[in-house]
Write a protein that holds these residues in place. Structure first.
Motif, PDB file in Angstrom:
ATOM      1  N   GLN A 166      -0.286   0.855   8.000  1.00 48.03           N
ATOM      2  CA  GLN A 166      -0.025   0.046   9.187  1.00 48.03           C
ATOM      3  C   GLN A 166       0.792  -1.189   8.829  1.00 48.03           C
ATOM      4  O   GLN A 166       1.696  -1.580   9.562  1.00 48.03           O
ATOM      5  CB  GLN A 166      -1.333  -0.359   9.864  1.00 48.03           C
ATOM      6  CG  GLN A 166      -2.014   0.785  10.593  1.00 48.03           C
ATOM      7  CD  GLN A 166      -3.349   0.373  11.193  1.00 48.03           C
ATOM      8  OE1 GLN A 166      -3.826  -0.735  10.966  1.00 48.03           O
ATOM      9  NE2 GLN A 166      -3.951   1.283  11.953  1.00 48.03           N
ATOM     10  N   ASP A 167       0.452  -1.802   7.693  1.00 45.88           N
ATOM     11  CA  ASP A 167       1.223  -2.965   7.237  1.00 45.88           C
ATOM     12  C   ASP A 167       2.666  -2.574   6.980  1.00 45.88           C
ATOM     13  O   ASP A 167       3.596  -3.307   7.364  1.00 45.88           O
ATOM     14  CB  ASP A 167       0.604  -3.571   5.965  1.00 45.88           C
ATOM     15  CG  ASP A 167      -0.709  -4.282   6.248  1.00 45.88           C
ATOM     16  OD1 ASP A 167      -0.995  -4.554   7.432  1.00 45.88           O
ATOM     17  OD2 ASP A 167      -1.444  -4.571   5.270  1.00 45.88           O
ATOM     18  N   ASP A 168       2.871  -1.412   6.329  1.00 49.97           N
ATOM     19  CA  ASP A 168       4.230  -0.937   6.065  1.00 49.97           C
ATOM     20  C   ASP A 168       4.972  -0.694   7.368  1.00 49.97           C
ATOM     21  O   ASP A 168       6.148  -1.074   7.510  1.00 49.97           O
ATOM     22  CB  ASP A 168       4.194   0.353   5.231  1.00 49.97           C
ATOM     23  CG  ASP A 168       3.734   0.113   3.799  1.00 49.97           C
ATOM     24  OD1 ASP A 168       3.712  -1.071   3.377  1.00 49.97           O
ATOM     25  OD2 ASP A 168       3.385   1.108   3.105  1.00 49.97           O
ATOM     26  N   LYS A 169       4.320  -0.078   8.356  1.00 48.00           N
ATOM     27  CA  LYS A 169       4.953   0.195   9.643  1.00 48.00           C
ATOM     28  C   LYS A 169       5.279  -1.108  10.352  1.00 48.00           C
ATOM     29  O   LYS A 169       6.329  -1.239  10.979  1.00 48.00           O
ATOM     30  CB  LYS A 169       4.047   1.055  10.516  1.00 48.00           C
ATOM     31  CG  LYS A 169       3.985   2.505  10.099  1.00 48.00           C
ATOM     32  CD  LYS A 169       3.084   3.301  11.010  1.00 48.00           C
ATOM     33  CE  LYS A 169       2.970   4.744  10.548  1.00 48.00           C
ATOM     34  NZ  LYS A 169       2.056   5.522  11.390  1.00 48.00           N
ATOM     35  N   GLN A 170       4.361  -2.045  10.267  1.00 49.21           N
ATOM     36  CA  GLN A 170       4.599  -3.327  10.933  1.00 49.21           C
ATOM     37  C   GLN A 170       5.746  -4.072  10.277  1.00 49.21           C
ATOM     38  O   GLN A 170       6.497  -4.771  10.940  1.00 49.21           O
ATOM     39  CB  GLN A 170       3.325  -4.179  10.906  1.00 49.21           C
ATOM     40  CG  GLN A 170       2.267  -3.694  11.880  1.00 49.21           C
ATOM     41  CD  GLN A 170       0.994  -4.510  11.815  1.00 49.21           C
ATOM     42  OE1 GLN A 170       0.875  -5.405  10.981  1.00 49.21           O
ATOM     43  NE2 GLN A 170       0.055  -4.203  12.701  1.00 49.21           N
ATOM     44  N   GLN A 171       5.887  -3.931   8.982  1.00 49.54           N
ATOM     45  CA  GLN A 171       7.002  -4.576   8.290  1.00 49.54           C
ATOM     46  C   GLN A 171       8.308  -3.893   8.671  1.00 49.54           C
ATOM     47  O   GLN A 171       9.345  -4.541   8.775  1.00 49.54           O
ATOM     48  CB  GLN A 171       6.803  -4.534   6.771  1.00 49.54           C
ATOM     49  CG  GLN A 171       5.723  -5.472   6.293  1.00 49.54           C
ATOM     50  CD  GLN A 171       5.450  -5.349   4.800  1.00 49.54           C
ATOM     51  OE1 GLN A 171       6.053  -4.533   4.128  1.00 49.54           O
ATOM     52  NE2 GLN A 171       4.551  -6.171   4.309  1.00 49.54           N
ATOM     53  N   GLN A 229      -5.896   2.609   2.712  1.00 52.08           N
ATOM     54  CA  GLN A 229      -4.611   3.291   2.809  1.00 52.08           C
ATOM     55  C   GLN A 229      -4.059   3.181   4.234  1.00 52.08           C
ATOM     56  O   GLN A 229      -2.857   2.947   4.416  1.00 52.08           O
ATOM     57  CB  GLN A 229      -4.755   4.763   2.419  1.00 52.08           C
ATOM     58  CG  GLN A 229      -4.939   4.979   0.929  1.00 52.08           C
ATOM     59  CD  GLN A 229      -5.184   6.443   0.577  1.00 52.08           C
ATOM     60  OE1 GLN A 229      -5.376   7.273   1.464  1.00 52.08           O
ATOM     61  NE2 GLN A 229      -5.188   6.746  -0.715  1.00 52.08           N
ATOM     62  N   GLN A 230      -4.922   3.346   5.224  1.00 56.10           N
ATOM     63  CA  GLN A 230      -4.471   3.221   6.608  1.00 56.10           C
ATOM     64  C   GLN A 230      -3.968   1.809   6.885  1.00 56.10           C
ATOM     65  O   GLN A 230      -2.957   1.623   7.558  1.00 56.10           O
ATOM     66  CB  GLN A 230      -5.604   3.582   7.576  1.00 56.10           C
ATOM     67  CG  GLN A 230      -5.907   5.066   7.620  1.00 56.10           C
ATOM     68  CD  GLN A 230      -7.098   5.398   8.504  1.00 56.10           C
ATOM     69  OE1 GLN A 230      -7.805   4.514   8.966  1.00 56.10           O
ATOM     70  NE2 GLN A 230      -7.328   6.690   8.727  1.00 56.10           N
TER      71      GLN A 230
END
Length: 187
Positions: free
Chosen positions: A137-142, A132-133
Protein backbone atom coordinates in the motif's frame (compact mmCIF):
# COMPACT_ATOMS: atom_id res chain seq x y z
CA UNK A 1 20.03 -76.43 110.21
CA UNK A 2 16.31 -76.23 110.24
CA UNK A 3 16.63 -73.69 107.51
CA UNK A 4 18.63 -76.07 105.38
CA UNK A 5 16.10 -78.77 105.93
CA UNK A 6 13.22 -76.52 104.91
CA UNK A 7 15.04 -75.49 101.77
CA UNK A 8 15.75 -79.08 100.88
CA UNK A 9 12.12 -80.06 101.31
CA UNK A 10 10.94 -77.17 99.16
CA UNK A 11 13.49 -78.07 96.51
CA UNK A 12 12.33 -81.67 96.42
CA UNK A 13 8.68 -80.69 96.15
CA UNK A 14 9.46 -78.39 93.25
CA UNK A 15 11.55 -80.96 91.47
CA UNK A 16 8.86 -83.60 91.82
CA UNK A 17 6.18 -81.24 90.53
CA UNK A 18 8.46 -80.29 87.61
CA UNK A 19 8.92 -83.89 86.62
CA UNK A 20 5.17 -84.37 86.64
CA UNK A 21 4.87 -81.36 84.38
CA UNK A 22 7.31 -82.93 81.98
CA UNK A 23 5.50 -86.23 81.98
CA UNK A 24 2.44 -85.46 79.84
CA UNK A 25 -0.04 -87.78 78.28
CA UNK A 26 -1.08 -87.82 74.63
CA UNK A 27 -4.32 -86.12 75.68
CA UNK A 28 -2.32 -83.31 77.29
CA UNK A 29 -0.43 -82.75 74.02
CA UNK A 30 -3.70 -82.99 72.09
CA UNK A 31 -5.46 -80.41 74.30
CA UNK A 32 -2.52 -78.00 74.30
CA UNK A 33 -2.17 -78.30 70.53
CA UNK A 34 -5.95 -77.94 70.03
CA UNK A 35 -5.95 -74.84 72.27
CA UNK A 36 -3.32 -73.20 70.07
CA UNK A 37 -5.25 -74.31 66.97
CA UNK A 38 -8.46 -72.71 68.23
CA UNK A 39 -6.50 -69.58 69.17
CA UNK A 40 -5.30 -69.41 65.53
CA UNK A 41 -1.67 -69.94 66.58
CA UNK A 42 -1.09 -72.68 64.03
CA UNK A 43 2.73 -72.77 64.15
CA UNK A 44 2.69 -73.34 67.93
CA UNK A 45 -0.16 -75.85 67.61
CA UNK A 46 1.91 -77.81 65.06
CA UNK A 47 5.04 -77.66 67.24
CA UNK A 48 3.18 -79.02 70.30
CA UNK A 49 1.41 -81.69 68.19
CA UNK A 50 4.72 -82.86 66.66
CA UNK A 51 6.28 -83.06 70.16
CA UNK A 52 3.33 -85.21 71.27
CA UNK A 53 3.72 -87.45 68.21
CA UNK A 54 7.39 -87.98 69.02
CA UNK A 55 6.31 -89.58 72.29
CA UNK A 56 2.95 -91.00 71.21
CA UNK A 57 3.23 -91.67 67.48
CA UNK A 58 0.35 -94.18 67.46
CA UNK A 59 -2.23 -91.76 68.91
CA UNK A 60 -4.96 -91.35 66.28
CA UNK A 61 -6.50 -88.15 67.67
CA UNK A 62 -3.11 -86.44 67.84
CA UNK A 63 -2.21 -87.63 64.30
CA UNK A 64 -5.54 -86.34 62.96
CA UNK A 65 -5.07 -82.99 64.69
CA UNK A 66 -1.55 -82.59 63.32
CA UNK A 67 -2.80 -83.39 59.80
CA UNK A 68 -5.63 -80.88 60.19
CA UNK A 69 -3.13 -78.26 61.40
CA UNK A 70 -0.88 -78.96 58.40
CA UNK A 71 -3.86 -78.59 56.03
CA UNK A 72 -4.80 -75.30 57.64
CA UNK A 73 -1.23 -74.05 57.38
CA UNK A 74 -1.17 -74.98 53.68
CA UNK A 75 -4.49 -73.16 53.17
CA UNK A 76 -3.09 -70.11 54.93
CA UNK A 77 0.02 -70.20 52.79
CA UNK A 78 -2.07 -70.52 49.64
CA UNK A 79 -4.30 -67.66 50.75
CA UNK A 80 -1.25 -65.56 51.52
CA UNK A 81 0.19 -66.36 48.11
CA UNK A 82 -3.10 -65.48 46.44
CA UNK A 83 -3.29 -62.25 48.40
CA UNK A 84 0.28 -61.43 47.45
CA UNK A 85 -0.50 -62.18 43.81
CA UNK A 86 -3.63 -60.03 43.95
CA UNK A 87 -1.71 -57.23 45.60
CA UNK A 88 1.03 -57.56 43.04
CA UNK A 89 -1.52 -57.56 40.19
CA UNK A 90 -3.27 -54.55 41.69
CA UNK A 91 0.07 -52.80 42.10
CA UNK A 92 0.99 -53.58 38.49
CA UNK A 93 -2.43 -52.40 37.34
CA UNK A 94 -2.00 -49.15 39.30
CA UNK A 95 1.45 -48.67 37.81
CA UNK A 96 0.10 -49.32 34.30
CA UNK A 97 -2.74 -46.87 34.88
CA UNK A 98 -0.26 -44.35 36.23
CA UNK A 99 2.00 -44.83 33.21
CA UNK A 100 -0.98 -44.56 30.86
CA UNK A 101 -2.12 -41.41 32.62
CA UNK A 102 1.39 -39.97 32.40
CA UNK A 103 1.52 -40.85 28.70
CA UNK A 104 -1.85 -39.21 28.13
CA UNK A 105 -0.72 -36.12 30.01
CA UNK A 106 2.50 -36.04 28.00
CA UNK A 107 0.51 -36.42 24.78
CA UNK A 108 -1.85 -33.62 25.83
CA UNK A 109 1.15 -31.46 26.72
CA UNK A 110 2.72 -32.18 23.32
CA UNK A 111 -0.56 -31.41 21.55
CA UNK A 112 -0.91 -28.17 23.51
CA UNK A 113 2.67 -27.24 22.70
CA UNK A 114 2.13 -28.04 19.00
CA UNK A 115 -1.08 -26.00 19.03
CA UNK A 116 0.70 -23.06 20.63
CA UNK A 117 3.54 -23.34 18.13
CA UNK A 118 1.08 -23.43 15.22
CA UNK A 119 -0.78 -20.44 16.63
CA UNK A 120 2.49 -18.55 17.07
CA UNK A 121 3.54 -19.47 13.54
CA UNK A 122 0.13 -18.44 12.17
CA UNK A 123 0.30 -15.18 14.07
CA UNK A 124 3.79 -14.54 12.71
CA UNK A 125 2.62 -15.31 9.17
CA UNK A 126 -0.37 -12.99 9.64
CA UNK A 127 1.94 -10.24 10.86
CA UNK A 128 4.23 -10.78 7.89
CA UNK A 129 1.27 -10.67 5.50
CA UNK A 130 -0.04 -7.50 7.13
CA UNK A 131 3.41 -5.95 6.92
CA UNK A 132 3.71 -6.92 3.25
CA UNK A 133 0.26 -5.47 2.55
CA UNK A 134 1.24 -2.25 4.30
CA UNK A 135 4.44 -2.10 2.27
CA UNK A 136 2.49 -2.71 -0.94
CA UNK A 137 0.00 0.00 0.00
CA UNK A 138 2.87 2.36 0.80
CA UNK A 139 4.44 1.57 -2.58
CA UNK A 140 1.11 2.20 -4.35
CA UNK A 141 0.61 5.42 -2.46
CA UNK A 142 4.08 6.57 -3.42
CA UNK A 143 3.39 5.72 -7.05
CA UNK A 144 0.00 7.42 -7.15
CA UNK A 145 -0.17 11.15 -6.63
CA UNK A 146 -2.01 12.33 -3.61
CA UNK A 147 -5.37 13.96 -4.22
CA UNK A 148 -4.01 17.39 -3.24
CA UNK A 149 -0.78 16.89 -5.14
CA UNK A 150 -0.09 16.46 -8.82
CA UNK A 151 2.83 14.96 -10.60
CA UNK A 152 5.53 17.19 -12.10
CA UNK A 153 4.51 16.31 -15.64
CA UNK A 154 0.88 17.16 -14.90
CA UNK A 155 1.90 20.47 -13.36
CA UNK A 156 3.98 21.37 -16.41
CA UNK A 157 1.13 20.46 -18.76
CA UNK A 158 -1.35 22.54 -16.75
CA UNK A 159 1.12 25.42 -16.65
CA UNK A 160 1.58 25.32 -20.43
CA UNK A 161 -2.22 25.16 -20.89
CA UNK A 162 -2.65 28.20 -18.64
CA UNK A 163 0.09 30.07 -20.49
CA UNK A 164 -1.52 29.24 -23.82
CA UNK A 165 -4.91 30.36 -22.45
CA UNK A 166 -3.38 33.60 -21.17
CA UNK A 167 -1.79 34.25 -24.50
CA UNK A 168 -5.07 33.58 -26.27
CA UNK A 169 -6.86 36.03 -23.93
CA UNK A 170 -4.29 38.68 -24.51
CA UNK A 171 -4.56 38.24 -28.27
CA UNK A 172 -8.34 38.43 -28.02
CA UNK A 173 -8.12 41.68 -26.01
CA UNK A 174 -5.78 43.21 -28.48
CA UNK A 175 -8.17 42.45 -31.29
CA UNK A 176 -11.05 43.91 -29.38
CA UNK A 177 -9.09 46.91 -28.39
CA UNK A 178 -8.09 47.75 -32.01
CA UNK A 179 -11.60 47.63 -33.30
CA UNK A 180 -13.00 50.05 -30.77
CA UNK A 181 -12.32 53.69 -31.05
CA UNK A 182 -12.38 56.10 -28.41
CA UNK A 183 -14.49 58.98 -28.86
CA UNK A 184 -14.83 61.65 -26.43
CA UNK A 185 -16.23 61.54 -23.12
CA UNK A 186 -19.33 59.64 -22.41
CA UNK A 187 -20.90 61.68 -19.79
Amino acid sequence: MKKKLKLTVIFMILSLSGSTLLAQSSDDYFHRSAGHYIGADLPEALRVGVLGLQKYSADKKLNALVEKIKEELEKQQQQQQQQQQQQQQEQEKKEQEKQQQEQEQEQERQEQQNKEEKEAQQQQENQQQAQQQEEQQDDKQQELPKPDEISKEEAERILKALQNQEQDLQKARKKKGKGRRRTGKDW
